[in-house]
Write a protein that holds these residues in place. Sequence first.
Motif, PDB file in Angstrom:
ATOM      1  N   HIS A 187      15.577 -19.258 -46.684  1.00  0.00           N
ATOM      2  CA  HIS A 187      16.275 -18.078 -46.159  1.00  0.00           C
ATOM      3  C   HIS A 187      16.670 -17.200 -47.348  1.00  0.00           C
ATOM      4  N   LYS A 212      12.710 -10.464 -40.814  1.00  0.00           N
ATOM      5  CA  LYS A 212      11.837 -11.465 -40.201  1.00  0.00           C
ATOM      6  C   LYS A 212      11.507 -10.977 -38.808  1.00  0.00           C
ATOM      7  N   SER A 213      10.236 -10.732 -38.581  1.00  0.00           N
ATOM      8  CA  SER A 213       9.790 -10.050 -37.365  1.00  0.00           C
ATOM      9  C   SER A 213      10.366 -10.691 -36.104  1.00  0.00           C
ATOM     10  N   GLU A 215      13.267 -11.496 -35.359  1.00  0.00           N
ATOM     11  CA  GLU A 215      14.343 -12.481 -35.474  1.00  0.00           C
ATOM     12  C   GLU A 215      15.610 -11.895 -36.088  1.00  0.00           C
ATOM     13  N   ASP A 267       7.297 -15.749 -45.141  1.00  0.00           N
ATOM     14  CA  ASP A 267       7.428 -15.388 -43.733  1.00  0.00           C
ATOM     15  C   ASP A 267       8.502 -14.323 -43.507  1.00  0.00           C
ATOM     16  N   TRP A 268       9.041 -13.789 -44.601  1.00  0.00           N
ATOM     17  CA  TRP A 268       9.978 -12.667 -44.526  1.00  0.00           C
ATOM     18  C   TRP A 268       9.337 -11.432 -45.169  1.00  0.00           C
TER      19      TRP A 268
END
Length: 318
Positions: A187, A212-213, A215, A267-268
């Motif tokens: 994170h 984050k898509s 989220e 993933d961010w």
Amino acid sequence: MGTNSFLKVLPEMVTFLRVAELGSFSAAADLLGMTPSAASRQVKRLEKEIGVQLLQRTTRQLRLTEPGAEAFARCRELVLAAQGAMEIGQQFSSKPSGLVRISAPKAFARRVLHPHILGFLQRYPDVDVQLIVADRDVDAIREGVDLVVRLTTEPPEGLVARKLMAVEHILCATPAYLARHATAIAHPNDLLAHSCLSLGEHERDNHWRFRKSGEEDAEVVVRGRYISNHSEVRLEGALADLGIACVPVFMARDALDAGSVVRVLADWEFQGNYHGHAYILYPPSRFIAPKCKVLVDHLLGALSASSSAARAQPRAGS
């Protein structure tokens, strides 16, 4: 003003245009190869012929008056038309030839444009290229540059803008650095326990924003031992195991492919101040010189193919 009387003030119009663009009689005089007093006299002659004041002169600055702003726009159109007329011969030439002057930011010029320009020069032996490497906003018209590459989210008005490629920034670090630190990075908040290499060009450059898509969004204020406003320097800092660097993908590509660095928080989406697209810009005209058109088309084709290949590769995470 008589039907043909404007012909005698064409040089004055050019001088007025350059003075207004540069905001200085001295700078315009240097560009035009005359003295500042001669430039001032030419602008005064133009004002006399038109019958209105075009510039408000103070000890500190020059400002366009309302009629001056209108005259500036018309004079700029005039110079663009003259430049187009000078290139008519090339429009009817069957083979592109001549010198193309193109400017681009340093890292982008070296890592992205340069390899493709080498291929272009082999493909078009009658076209020469001058690559001007400059980390500033180059004025194509004022500085006599044919093509300008700019990395931005909003291309400037008044120029043709062709989109070359998306410019994505990522975080990366060496496997050795990550192995030395027990804190896993899942994170953005986990970055607070790490040394992060940021730009330091503006006050909030160490405020790293993420999305984050579908989220959440996150923002963290990072710290690190090495700060630099040049992406190649930050990458070299990461390669020296100094921490986690934010760099454009095009700068990190070779190191990623070699495994020298790996992506962090893959993933961010890292939303730095310099994301967006690379645009190639040139003055508007009904036609573009063949020497410029073939270079623009070559770069568009080459970078489109490179971007497609890069998207097809898997993204490595930390």
